[in-house]
Design an enzyme around this catalytic site. Structure first.
Site, PDB file in Angstrom:
ATOM      1  N   GLU A   1       0.807  -1.233   0.000  1.00  0.00           N
ATOM      2  CA  GLU A   1       0.000   0.000   0.000  1.00  0.00           C
ATOM      3  C   GLU A   1       0.835   1.277   0.000  1.00  0.00           C
ATOM      4  O   GLU A   1       0.504   2.225   0.707  1.00  0.00           O
ATOM      5  CB  GLU A   1      -0.931   0.015   1.240  1.00  0.00           C
ATOM      6  CG  GLU A   1      -1.903  -1.140   1.251  1.00  0.00           C
ATOM      7  CD  GLU A   1      -2.731  -1.207   2.529  1.00  0.00           C
ATOM      8  OE1 GLU A   1      -3.929  -1.486   2.427  1.00  0.00           O
ATOM      9  OE2 GLU A   1      -2.181  -1.004   3.649  1.00  0.00           O
TER      10      GLU A   1
HETATM   11  C1  TNX Z   1      -4.326  -3.927   4.723  1.00  0.00           C
HETATM   12  S1  TNX Z   1      -2.733  -6.301   4.232  1.00  0.00           S
HETATM   13  C2  TNX Z   1      -3.041  -3.723   5.175  1.00  0.00           C
HETATM   14  C3  TNX Z   1      -2.818  -3.298   6.559  1.00  0.00           C
HETATM   15  C4  TNX Z   1      -4.112  -3.096   7.295  1.00  0.00           C
HETATM   16  C5  TNX Z   1      -5.081  -4.185   6.936  1.00  0.00           C
HETATM   17  C6  TNX Z   1      -6.356  -4.122   7.689  1.00  0.00           C
HETATM   18  C7  TNX Z   1      -1.652  -5.314   4.088  1.00  0.00           C
HETATM   19  C8  TNX Z   1      -0.429  -5.825   3.531  1.00  0.00           C
HETATM   20  N1  TNX Z   1      -1.913  -4.041   4.459  1.00  0.00           N
HETATM   21  O1  TNX Z   1      -2.045  -2.125   6.575  1.00  0.00           O
HETATM   22  O2  TNX Z   1      -3.853  -3.114   8.664  1.00  0.00           O
HETATM   23  O3  TNX Z   1      -5.356  -4.079   5.570  1.00  0.00           O
HETATM   24  O4  TNX Z   1      -7.148  -5.228   7.424  1.00  0.00           O
END
Ligand code: TNX
Length: 529
Positions: A343
Site C-alpha cells: 500500500e
Molecule cells: C491492509 S494487508 C493492510 C494493513 C491493514 C489491513 C487491515 C496489508 C499488507 N496491508 O495495513 O492493517 O489491511 O485489514
C-alpha cells in the site's frame, strides 16, 4: 555399567523385552477400551491406527530423550513442564534413579520415518511406553504437541494406586503438508506487551505453527529499539491507534521473544514496513519523508493507510535502512527479513521499484532472504525473495513465473482481523466477513489458479490490530479461526472435512479454558454438548 549404558539398556527393555520374565513386573492394569482414531487432534495427523488400550500417564512415568542429538532433551523438558502445569505431576527427564519408574516416554532421534520432512514424527503409544520418533528436535516438538492433545482432562483414580491420565494407544505417522505455517501480529497499530505476545506464541505452538511474523512498524508506531536511531523509540513509539500510549520492545526484549519462540521451534520474522506505512519513522526523522503525494508526518492515531512514504532518492534513507536491518538481523536468527512494501500509494511507481530493489539488496547483504507483500512483484526482485500474497493473485502469479516462492495470506480467507459476521465485537470487514466455517473451507493449494504447489512456501494468518489492543481482544479474533488455519497448513485437503473438524474443534475447549483464551463461541459449533 556406567549410567549412560545402564539407561540405554533400561530403555531398551521397554521396547524389546517388555517385562517378560521379570520377577518384579508390575501387575497388568485393566485399561478400558479407547479409540485413538477419535481423538480431538488438531491439526489432524496423516495416519492414525488405534490399538484400543491405553498408556497411563502417572507419577511413575519418566521421560528419556536422545541426548547426543541437538535439542531433544529440551523438548523432553518442555513436555515435562507442561505436564507439571496441567496435572501437577513431576515427570523427570533423563534422570536417575530409575527404580521407581514404571512407564516411560522416550523421545528418540531417527532417520527411519515415512516422510522426509524435517518436522515429521511418529508416535507409538503402548501400555508401558510412548515412543516418539523424530528426525529433528522440531519434529519431536510437533510430536509432543500431539501427545499433549491426547492427555485427558480427568484422571482415572481407580485403575492403579495413583491417579492415571489415560492416553489412547496406537500409532501415529505424521508430517506437515506445508513447511511454513505462520501467524502475523501487528504490534504497531496497537502495542502488545512481551507477556501478551508470549501467550499468543505459546497457543500457536500447541497447534504446530512454526513461524511468527511481527509487523513491527507502521504509521501509528515504531515498536523496536534501534540504537543508532534513538528517536524512533523516543518519538515514533509513543503513539497508537485511538490515542493510547504505544510502546516498543528493547532489543533485549525482542531477543527474549525470539528465544521464547525458538524454544517452541517457531521462527520470529521481523517486518519493517517500507517505503509506505512509514509515518512514525518520518515523524521521528523528517529527513526521510518523501514530499510529493505523501502527507506531512504528524502523530497518527487514525486507521487510514497509503499516505506516507520514504524518499526513495535520499542517501540518508538507505544509510538508515542499512542500520535498521543490521541491528535487527544481529538479533534475529530467522533466515528471513520482511520488508513490507504494501500500500505505498504515496510513492511514485518508479520510486517504489527503485526502493524495493535497493532494500532487497541490503537485506541480502546482511545474510537474509527478503519477504515482501505482493506489491513487490512490480520490482525486479531476485529468486530468493519470497512474495506474500494478500490481495493480488496476478502479482503472486507474476512472482511464481520468475521462480519465487509464495506465502499465501489471502485477505478474504485468512485475515484474522476480518469480522466473523455483522455482530462481531472487533475487527474490520473490507475484505470479507470470515465466519469460522469459511475460514476452514478453502484450499490453499488451489486458491490461486495456476500456482504450483512446489512454489507455495506455506500459509500465514495475519492479525492486524487497528481494532484490538489486549490479549482478550486478540484472542476473540484469532480463536478459534487460527486453529483451523493450523490444520490448513498441516493436513492435506483430502483429509479435511468441516463437519468432522468442528467436533474436534469443540474438543479444544478444555485447553482453551485452561489457558484463559477468550475464543469466539460461534453458533456454527455446538460448544456445549
Ligand atoms: C491492509 S494487508 C493492510 C494493513 C491493514 C489491513 C487491515 C496489508 C499488507 N496491508 O495495513 O492493517 O489491511 O485489514
Amino acid at each position: 555399567m556406567n549410567t549412560r549404558s545402564f539407561l540405554t539398556s533400561f530403555i531398551a527393555s521397554f521396547f524389546v523385552v517388555p517385562f517378560i520374565g521379570c520377577s518384579d513386573a508390575p501387575k497388568k492394569i485393566p485399561y478400558p477400551e479407547t479409540d485413538l482414531s477419535q481423538a480431538a487432534l488438531i491439526p489432524k495427523p496423516l495416519k492414525v491406527v488405534a490399538t484400543h488400550s491405553a498408556f497411563g500417564l502417572d507419577s511413575k512415568t519418566a521421560i528419556y530423550t536422545a541426548q547426543a542429538a541437538n535439542g531433544f532433551e529440551k523438548v523432553g523438558q518442555f513436555l515435562s513442564n507442561k505436564i507439571q502445569t496441567q496435572l501437577s505431576l513431576n515427570i523427570p527427564v533423563n534422570e536417575s534413579p530409575l527404580e521407581a519408574v514404571e512407564r516411560i516416554i522416550y523421545i528418540n532421534q531417527t532417520e527411519a520415518l515415512e516422510s522426509d520432512a524435517p518436522e515429521a514424527y511418529q508416535l507409538h503409544i503402548k501400555n508401558d511406553s510412548v515412543l516418539l520418533n523424530a528426525r529433528t528436535a522440531a519434529g519431536a516438538f510437533r510430536g509432543i504437541q500431539t501427545l499433549r492433545q491426547l492427555i485427558p482432562e480427568q484422571s482415572n483414580d481407580t485403575l492403579a494406586e495413583q491417579p492415571m491420565w489415560l492416553i489412547p494407544s496406537g500409532k501415529i505417522d505424521d508430517a506437515p503438508n506445508f513447511g511454513y505455517r505462520g501467524a502475523m501480529l501487528d504490534v504497531a497499530r496497537h502495542f502488545f506487551t512481551v507477556e501478551e505476545v508470549k501467550k499468543y506464541i505459546d497457543l500457536l505452538a500447541y497447534y504446530k505453527y512454526n513461524a511468527f511474523h511481527m509487523h513491527l512498524t507502521d504509521d501509528q508506531g515504531w515498536r523496536i529499539e534501534i540504537k543508532s536511531w534513538p528517536k524512533l523509540t523516543e518519538i515514533g513509539a509513543q503513539s497508537e491507534v485511538g490515542g493510547g500510549p504505544g510502546g516498543f520492545y528493547t532489543q533485549e526484549e525482542f531477543k527474549e521473544l525470539v528465544a521464547y519462540a525458538a524454544k517452541r521451534h517457531i521462527q520470529v520474522i521481523p517486518e519493517i514496513d517500507m517505503p509506505g506505512h512509514t509515518n512514525a519513522a518520518n515523524l521521528s526523522y523528517p529527513i526521510f519523508h518523501a514530499k510529493g503525494k505523501a502527507e506531512t508526518p504528524r502523530v497518527r492515531t487514525d486507521m487510514k493507510v497509503g499516505y506516507s512514504s520514504f524518499d526513495a532518492y535520499k542517501d540518508t534513507v538507505y544509510v538508515f535502512v542499512d542500520d535498521v536491518v543490521r541491528e535487527i538481523t544481529a538479533i534475529s536468527p530467522s533466515p528471513y527479513f520482511h520488508i513490507g512494501g504494501d500500500e505505498s500509494h504515496a510513492t511514485p511507481k518508479k520510486d517504489y521499484i527503485h526502493f524495493v530493489e535497493k532494500v532487497e539488496k541490503i537485506v541480502q547483504k546482511h545474510g537474509k532472504k527478503a519477504i515482501g507483500w505482493n506489491e513487490i512483484a512490480q520490482a525486479n526482485i531476485s529468486q530468493t525473495t519470497v512474495g506474500q500474497f494478500w490481495n493480488e493473485p496476478e502479482s503472486a502469479l507474476k512472482m511464481v513465473e520468475k521462480g519465487n516462492q509464495i506465502i499465501l495470506s489471502p485477505a478474504k480467507k485468512i485475515y484474522l482481523d476480518m469480522k466473523y459476521d455483522t455482530l462481531s465485537k472487533h475487527g474490520l470487514h473490507w475484505a470479507a466477513y470470515i465466519p469460522v466455517d469459511d475460514a476452514y473451507n478453502w484450499d490453499p493449494e488451489t486458491y490461486v489458479e495456476g500456482l504450483p504447489k512446489e512454489q507455495i512456501l506455506g500459509i500465514e494468518a495475519p492479525l492486524w490490530s487497528e481494532t484490538i489492543s489486549n490479549s482478550a481482544e486478540l484472542e476473540y479474533l484469532a480463536f478459534p479461526r487460527a486453529i483451523g488455519y493450523a490444520e490448513l497448513g498441516w493436513t492435506p485437503a483430502d483429509q479435511r472435512n468441516w463437519e468432522e473438524y468442528k467436533i474436534r474443534l469443540k474438543g479444544q475447549v478444555p485447553y482453551l479454558n485452561r489457558n484463559d483464551v477468550n475464543f469466539y463461541r460461534t453458533e456454527l459449533v455446538d460448544w456445549e454438548n
